[in-house]
Design an enzyme around this catalytic site. Sequence first.
Site, mmCIF file in Angstrom:
data_model
loop_
_atom_site.group_PDB
_atom_site.id
_atom_site.type_symbol
_atom_site.label_atom_id
_atom_site.label_comp_id
_atom_site.label_asym_id
_atom_site.label_seq_id
_atom_site.Cartn_x
_atom_site.Cartn_y
_atom_site.Cartn_z
ATOM 1 N N GLN A 86 36.399 40.712 16.048
ATOM 2 C CA GLN A 86 35.619 39.494 16.247
ATOM 3 C C GLN A 86 34.397 39.427 15.342
ATOM 4 O OE1 GLN A 86 34.710 39.173 20.470
ATOM 5 N NE2 GLN A 86 36.854 39.455 21.046
ATOM 6 N N HIS A 152 32.551 40.943 20.894
ATOM 7 C CA HIS A 152 31.404 40.414 21.649
ATOM 8 C C HIS A 152 30.072 40.630 20.937
ATOM 9 C CE1 HIS A 152 33.670 40.415 25.786
ATOM 10 N NE2 HIS A 152 34.382 39.870 24.801
ATOM 11 N N GLU A 244 31.522 30.137 31.247
ATOM 12 C CA GLU A 244 30.322 29.559 31.856
ATOM 13 C C GLU A 244 29.558 28.633 30.931
ATOM 14 O OE1 GLU A 244 29.231 33.557 34.534
ATOM 15 O OE2 GLU A 244 27.799 32.789 33.054
ATOM 16 N N TYR A 254 21.559 36.694 34.814
ATOM 17 C CA TYR A 254 22.743 35.844 34.982
ATOM 18 C C TYR A 254 23.957 36.616 35.505
ATOM 19 C CZ TYR A 254 20.088 31.963 33.352
ATOM 20 O OH TYR A 254 19.138 30.962 33.282
ATOM 21 N N TYR A 265 39.629 42.471 33.128
ATOM 22 C CA TYR A 265 40.989 42.340 32.607
ATOM 23 C C TYR A 265 41.950 43.366 33.210
ATOM 24 C CZ TYR A 265 39.759 38.791 29.193
ATOM 25 O OH TYR A 265 39.359 37.615 28.610
#
Length: 373
Positions: A86, A152, A244, A254, A265
């Site tokens: 990513q 991430h 979200e 949060y 997962y």
Amino acid sequence: MRPALFAASLLAATACTAQGTQPAATGGAKPFAETVVADLDSPWAMTFLPDRTMLVTEKEGQLLHVSADGKKVRTITTLPVDSAGQGGLMDVVLAPDFATSKRVYLSYSAAGPGGKGVVLARGTLSGAAGAETLGGIETLFRATPFVEGNGHYSGRIAFSPDGKYLFFTNGERQKFDPAQDPKATLGKLLRLTPDGRPAPGNPLAAQGFRPEVWSYGHRNLLGIAFDAQGNLWEQEMGPKGGDEVNLIVAGKNYGYPKASNGSHYDGRDIPDHKPGDGFEAPKVSWNPVISPGGLMIYSGGLFPAWKGDAFIGGLSSKALIRVDIAGTNATKGDQFDMGARIREVEQGPEGAIYLLEDGGDSQGRLIKLTPRG
């Protein structure tokens, strides 16, 4: 704003063909026509220059200058990114004082001691029109700590409405617990000065957090944007379920990975958000997920019924998602099937909506949305 205001336009005539206005991808008529502006290679983010040309980042590290009509595409710099998984060259945002400073802010994933992490950098745009380059690139901030893995990173950038502060997202790097660790910037939204230093007055420093931290308990924050009232909105990918949209409040937790409307997962449960649990709950969440990419608050005039609403790119959902914002509340709006992964949503200077596709068979097109009719 409400979908009913666009009900009539959903029955509008079919779009034109060819390089230019295209038929709706799938799922029936939409209230906009789609125009392919350029074909790119795994683009990630974009921003408009004052002359209506564009800067576009690509995953492998290229920063592109794209003409307003998309016919001229040039690489104006290449950054030393680690593009595995990513990773890549991520966000691009103009400095609030760009008219005089010509500064451009960028984020990207890099390898270094301890593993990999997200970096905030800036450079200066120079050169005659059509021959611009980006030079003087300097590193302003590096996530702490660098860790192993390729996921991430987050890396989204937004300036406060007064231009004094820079907000920067650091994902939890698929490591879960750093989102709650006060000594890490991972899983946090940071507030910095434009030079990349901790902004004065950040609310958690006195509690032992790193001085950059503005809010925490986040997972993979892939979009932040201010609305016209100065509220800061954020979207993030949840785990298995639980994507979200959050209204960011300074100093709040949060929840992740202690609370989420999704599950791990591997099937392990995560307690759902509930009143009184001590965590800020999302304003909107999705299960099944939409895999959100990019976030824009619309302020233009071409789609007046959508003014003030949020738009999110859908990756696995291959959709453009609208969220109806009313003050500090939000509800789900439209979900338009686009037939391709949408990485970025941006508003053009004329009020059109621009999308970047994320690879696939098309390799990543830049598409302009305008009203039908």
